[in-house]
Design a protein around this motif. Structure first.
Motif, mmCIF file in Angstrom:
data_model
loop_
_atom_site.group_PDB
_atom_site.id
_atom_site.type_symbol
_atom_site.label_atom_id
_atom_site.label_comp_id
_atom_site.label_asym_id
_atom_site.label_seq_id
_atom_site.Cartn_x
_atom_site.Cartn_y
_atom_site.Cartn_z
ATOM 1 N N GLU A 208 0.830 -1.201 0.000
ATOM 2 C CA GLU A 208 0.000 0.000 0.000
ATOM 3 C C GLU A 208 0.868 1.257 0.000
ATOM 4 O O GLU A 208 1.986 1.246 0.518
ATOM 5 N N SER A 209 0.318 2.315 -0.551
ATOM 6 C CA SER A 209 0.977 3.617 -0.524
ATOM 7 C C SER A 209 -0.087 4.698 -0.633
ATOM 8 O O SER A 209 -1.252 4.406 -0.922
ATOM 9 N N GLY B 293 -0.831 6.983 1.836
ATOM 10 C CA GLY B 293 -1.314 7.511 3.105
ATOM 11 C C GLY B 293 -0.560 8.767 3.497
ATOM 12 O O GLY B 293 0.417 9.154 2.869
ATOM 13 N N LEU C 186 -5.339 6.143 -1.992
ATOM 14 C CA LEU C 186 -4.473 5.043 -1.612
ATOM 15 C C LEU C 186 -4.301 4.093 -2.799
ATOM 16 O O LEU C 186 -5.233 3.900 -3.582
ATOM 17 N N CYS D 143 -2.721 0.156 -3.946
ATOM 18 C CA CYS D 143 -2.287 -1.167 -3.520
ATOM 19 C C CYS D 143 -1.715 -1.869 -4.749
ATOM 20 O O CYS D 143 -2.467 -2.257 -5.648
ATOM 21 N N TRP E 223 -10.484 -3.075 0.929
ATOM 22 C CA TRP E 223 -9.737 -2.133 1.765
ATOM 23 C C TRP E 223 -10.348 -2.180 3.163
ATOM 24 O O TRP E 223 -11.571 -2.066 3.309
ATOM 25 N N TYR F 155 -7.103 0.862 -6.125
ATOM 26 C CA TYR F 155 -7.079 2.179 -5.507
ATOM 27 C C TYR F 155 -8.245 2.365 -4.539
ATOM 28 O O TYR F 155 -9.281 1.711 -4.648
ATOM 29 N N TYR G 96 -4.772 1.798 7.014
ATOM 30 C CA TYR G 96 -5.564 1.198 5.945
ATOM 31 C C TYR G 96 -4.794 0.035 5.331
ATOM 32 O O TYR G 96 -3.623 0.174 4.973
ATOM 33 N N THR H 226 -1.030 1.328 5.429
ATOM 34 C CA THR H 226 -0.558 2.697 5.281
ATOM 35 C C THR H 226 -1.378 3.591 6.199
ATOM 36 O O THR H 226 -2.598 3.445 6.281
ATOM 37 N N VAL I 275 -3.275 6.738 7.606
ATOM 38 C CA VAL I 275 -4.014 7.930 7.198
ATOM 39 C C VAL I 275 -4.395 8.686 8.466
ATOM 40 O O VAL I 275 -5.031 8.118 9.358
#
Length: 121
Positions: free
Chosen positions: A6-7, A9, A20, A22, A38, A81, A95, A115, A117
């Motif tokens: 994941e990225s 955040g 976000l 994945c 998610w 996403y 998340y 990630t 948030v």
């Protein structure tokens, strides 16, 4: 084996938006052959499902995020996403991306590491 990362955040003000991502890698026949979800987990709370997409593209959402969050996928990029808008403090959580698939009668479940948030007031 399938790896999920994941990225996207970060820290955002209330009312703001984040997307976000994945990214899936490894033994993948196609992300459209998998079910996706998610999840999020806030401090002191249980992990909860936020959004889900079936392999056929049917989406469902938790009541708390309906109309604000959208799950989508890019088959060419092997990426799923979560577009989040109108964020509020209750959306603060880690998340996690989840994927599942059945192969030869066996169900496989994969998770990313999450990630963070954080929504500030």
């Amino acid at each position: 084996q399938v790896q999920l990362v994941e990225s996207g955040g970060g820290l955002v003000q209330a009312g703001g938006s984040l997307r976000l991502s994945c990214a899936a890698s490894g033994r993948i026949s196609g992300i459209n052959a998998m079910g996706w979800g998610w999840y999020r987990q806030a401090p002191g709370k249980q992990r909860e499902l936020v959004a889900r997409m079936t392999s056929s593209g049917i989406t469902t959402y938790a009541d708390s995020v309906k109309g604000r969050f959208t799950i989508s996928r890019d088959n060419n990029k092997n990426t799923v996403y979560l577009q989040m808008s109108s964020l509020n403090s209750e959306d603060t959580a880690v998340y996690y991306c989840n994927a599942g698939e059945a192969r030869s009668g066996v169900y496989y479940d994969y998770w990313g590491r999450g990630t963070q948030v954080t929504v500030s007031l």
